[in-house]
Structures are given as C-alpha cells and as structure tokens.
Enzyme design. Structure first.
Site, PDB file in Angstrom:
ATOM      1  N   ASP A  25      -8.004  -4.081  -0.727  1.00  0.00           N
ATOM      2  CA  ASP A  25      -8.360  -3.997  -1.882  1.00  0.00           C
ATOM      3  C   ASP A  25      -8.528  -5.571  -2.326  1.00  0.00           C
ATOM      4  O   ASP A  25      -9.175  -5.829  -3.066  1.00  0.00           O
ATOM      5  CB  ASP A  25      -7.544  -3.102  -2.933  1.00  0.00           C
ATOM      6  CG  ASP A  25      -8.052  -1.827  -2.426  1.00  0.00           C
ATOM      7  OD1 ASP A  25      -8.841  -1.306  -2.265  1.00  0.00           O
ATOM      8  OD2 ASP A  25      -6.874  -0.962  -2.370  1.00  0.00           O
TER       9      ASP A  25
ATOM     10  N   HIS B 197       1.058  -1.057  -0.016  1.00  0.00           N
ATOM     11  CA  HIS B 197      -0.123  -0.075   0.018  1.00  0.00           C
ATOM     12  C   HIS B 197       0.772   1.219  -0.046  1.00  0.00           C
ATOM     13  O   HIS B 197       2.062   1.243   0.613  1.00  0.00           O
ATOM     14  CB  HIS B 197      -0.984  -0.087   1.295  1.00  0.00           C
ATOM     15  CG  HIS B 197      -2.112   0.855   1.213  1.00  0.00           C
ATOM     16  ND1 HIS B 197      -1.978   2.584   1.429  1.00  0.00           N
ATOM     17  CD2 HIS B 197      -3.319   0.918   0.590  1.00  0.00           C
ATOM     18  CE1 HIS B 197      -3.100   2.827   1.285  1.00  0.00           C
ATOM     19  NE2 HIS B 197      -4.030   1.824   0.960  1.00  0.00           N
TER      20      HIS B 197
END
Length: 423
Positions: free
Chosen positions: A363, A306
């Site tokens: 995600d 991330h």
C-alpha cells in the site's frame, strides 16, 4: 482430507471426536460442523481462527511472507506475467497456453464497452459524489442491463458474467473519475492493453492526444496484479456470503466493493497519502518517527507492516521496483514524494523498524505510484476494487461450483435481556 481427530470433552457428556482436516499447505483445521447437534457453537469474533470455506485459489503464509495464486508465487507472476494472464490463472486454475491467452485477452478486450444507457445512470449522481459511491451503485445496476447471463446454476452464464465484470470494471472506474471531474467519458480502445486502456480512459481528453508511458503502463499492470486476490479477506468473504444466498454476480461484486470501501480494508494506500500530507516535509520526519516509536502517542506510520504478513509483504518487493522506475521516468518535483522516499530509507535502515518488522508494504508503494501518475486519492480504492474483481469473481465461481454449497448463517452469543413480559 480428514486424517485424524481431536477429542473434545463437553460438560456432562462423554468425550467427543472432531475430525482434523489437512490442506495442501497451511494450518490444519478442526471440523466443528457437528457441534451444533451437541448444543454448542464456537465463538470467534472476526473469524480469526475459523476457516469459512475450502478453496484452491490463493494461499497465504503470513509468517514466511508467502502469497501463492494457484501455486504460483506473486513475485513470479508480477515479474513474468501480465494482469490478464493472472486473471486466467485465478479463474481457471492453470496457466494459459498462447492460444488460450490470446482468446481470453480478445474476449475481455471486446467486452470493455458498457451499455450506452449507463451514461444516464451516472447523471443521477451528484457531481461531487465519491467515486466509490458511484461504483457501488453502477456495478449493482449492471444486473438490470445484463440480465441475460444471471442463471447462476448455468456454467456458461457464470463464465459470461465473469468476462463482463473483468472487462467492464476499468471502463466503469474511469467513468466514475471522469464524472466526478466534470470531463467527458472516454470510450475504451481495443488496440491498447488492459492497463493502457484504463490509463487512456482516465487521462485522455478530446482536445489532445494522450500517450501512455510504457513504464507507467507496466506499473499500473503490476498494481492490478498485486491486488488481484488475497484469500478470505473481508470483501472476499462478503462476496461469498452474498453469493451463498443465490444473489446475482453483479450484486455480489457490488457488496464486495461496499465492504472494500471501509477505511480498515481498502483505504490503506489512501491513509498512507494522508499521513504523508500530515508530515508535510522531509525536515519534519524525525519528529514523526519519534512519535511512531512512542506507545502513548496515537500517531501511527501508515503503509508499514501488515496485519497478515508478520515478516514482510512479498508484494512490496515487486512494487518497490516499479515505484522507483515510475519516479525516475516522470521526474516529478513533489515534496510528498520526497517525504515518502526518505521514510522508506529510514524504515529500511533504522534498527527499531527492523526489530518490529515494520517494512514498507504494498500500500505504501502503490499509493506513491498512483499519486505520481496523477490519480487522485479518491480513486485509490476504486482501483483496488477494479484489481480485486477477478479474485472476487473467482471465489464466487468456485463457491457456485460446490455441490455442498449452502447459504451462510453465522451463529451468535446472545447477551441481551432474557424473555420478559410486556405490559
């Protein structure tokens, strides 16, 4: 609070003091607002080292993997609260008591219907329109239907607008899907929870009853919660910038949706599914793992690591639990889900991934859950927008309540042609 000062020496001038401001947590910031009087501005493309505002809503520590909403950790909220309780906390700053929660939930539930004329508005779009394109237009158009609560200087109007947006976003999102699928719109039901109501509007049809699985309902609620707010990201900053001009809240949220649509922002879980489709089958995973480790190969594993979280994504830990619960509940035979689970196993055991801290993020898991429950990829970002609406409106509301709020006006470093005559 300014506790001390930084000294800056400007060319041809004496040393100049700039206040250093300290927050409750996180990095100190240097207040450069007065630099313009000295003939200088700061240069920070992407605002990577610039605090654009002061906020009490969300705090992120990417190095430590911390995400707090009003001081509450995202892990605690996802495990022990539902989405509407998180909405209340984001909007009003404190956890509601039982009476406050029931009143809030009832108000949201009873405002989920949208004006009937909006049905005609939908009919102006092509049947194959992307649901996000529809959402940008329809949410912006709400200002034409609910113009009785757009006095942004009125606290009560701001609260009504917040309720309307949170209430109606699931209905509009489901309508966007139904329209693109050529199915009749499904009206909201007041006897269902926020997440169950959305699922019912998405998947029920007039010809048969749709029963919402409690496991899927809880997973959907967690997806909403885990995406509710994420500090000053691109779309939230867009909402704040639009709001700084005095634009109505519906237009501001539509601007946030437009920004979120960008593949570099809200399309991460969609990109993850696209990657799984490219891999195709479990036996091809070793090939793609080696490609991911090759610096000269353009292939990248989507859904791992991330930009903000350098250690691990705290939301992923909770979403992983829901992901496995949903897959066990539905028992779906889908090769892409097999690929996803094998990729997860490798990422959590391969020394390369551990060293690079490329752990599966929220995600990755939310994309798998959404696919497993039958939501098309084109709707992934719409659900992100639905979830994030409360964060956007909380930041807009916070900004509107500031006495020093001014219109946003970034500066630039001009590198074009100097003044020249035109003949």
């Amino acid at each position: 609070m300014a506790d001390n000062k930084a000294t800056l020496t400007l060319p041809g001038q004496e040393a100049y003091d700039l206040p250093i401001m300290s927050g409750t947590a996180g990095h100190d910031v240097i207040d450069v607002r007065t630099l313009g009087k000295k003939g200088y501005f700061t240069f920070d493309p992407g605002f990577l080292a610039t605090a654009s505002c002061e906020s009490k809503i969300t705090y992120i520590d990417g190095e430590q993997g911390i995400l707090l909403h009003r001081g509450y950790s995202i892990e605690d909220l996802a495990k022990h609260a539902d989405y509407l309780e998180v909405c209340y906390i984001l909007l009003f700053g404190e956890r509601p008591n039982v009476e406050q929660y029931e009143k809030f939930k009832t108000t949201v539930t009873r405002h989920t219907m949208v004006h009937e004329q909006l049905i005609h508005f939908f009919q102006g779009f092509r049947r194959d329109s992307h649901p996000m394109a529809i959402m940008v237009g329809v949410v912006g158009a709400l200002s034409a239907f609910y113009h009785d609560s757009m006095d942004i200087s009125n606290e009560r109007h701001r609260e009504i607008a917040a309720y309307r947006l949170i209430s109606k976003m699931p209905t509009l999102a489901a309508m966007s899907y139904k329209y693109s699928a050529g199915q009749p719109f499904v009206y909201p039901r007041n006897d269902l929870s926020y997440a169950a109501n959305f699922l019912n509007m998405m998947f029920s049809v007039p010809t048969e009853e749709y029963k919402v699985s409690p496991v899927v309902e809880r997973a959907m609620d967690r997806i909403f919660t885990l995406h509710a707010d994420h500090e000053q990201n691109a779309s939230t900053s867009t909402v704040r910038l639009a709001g700084s001009s005095g634009a109505n809240p519906f237009a501001c949220i539509a601007a946030g949706i437009a920004c979120l649509w960008g593949p570099a922002h809200g399309g991460a879980n969609e990109a993850c599914l696209t990657m799984l489709e490219e891999i195709g089958s479990v036996d091809r995973i070793p090939e793609f793992i080696e490609r991911a480790k090759d610096k000269d190969d353009p292939f990248r594993l989507m859904g791992f690591g991330h930009r903000v979280y350098k250690n691990y994504d705290p939301r992923a830990t909770v979403m992983r639990e829901s992901c496995h619960e949903v897959l066990n509940e539905l028992n779906i035979d889908d090769p892409l889900l097999d690929v996803a689970m094998e990729l997860e196993r490798i990422a959590l055991s391969d020394p390369y991934f551990k060293e690079k801290k490329l752990f599966p993020n929220v995600d990755f898991y939310s994309g798998i859950v959404l696919k497993a429950i039958g939501i098309p990829v084109s709707m992934f970002t719409v659900i992100f927008a639905l979830s994030r609406t409360v964060g956007w409106i909380a930041h807009w509301k916070e900004m509107m309540e500031e006495s020093t709020q001014r219109i946003g006006r970034p500066r630039q470093l001009y590198t074009g042609e100097p003044h020249r005559p035109f003949k």
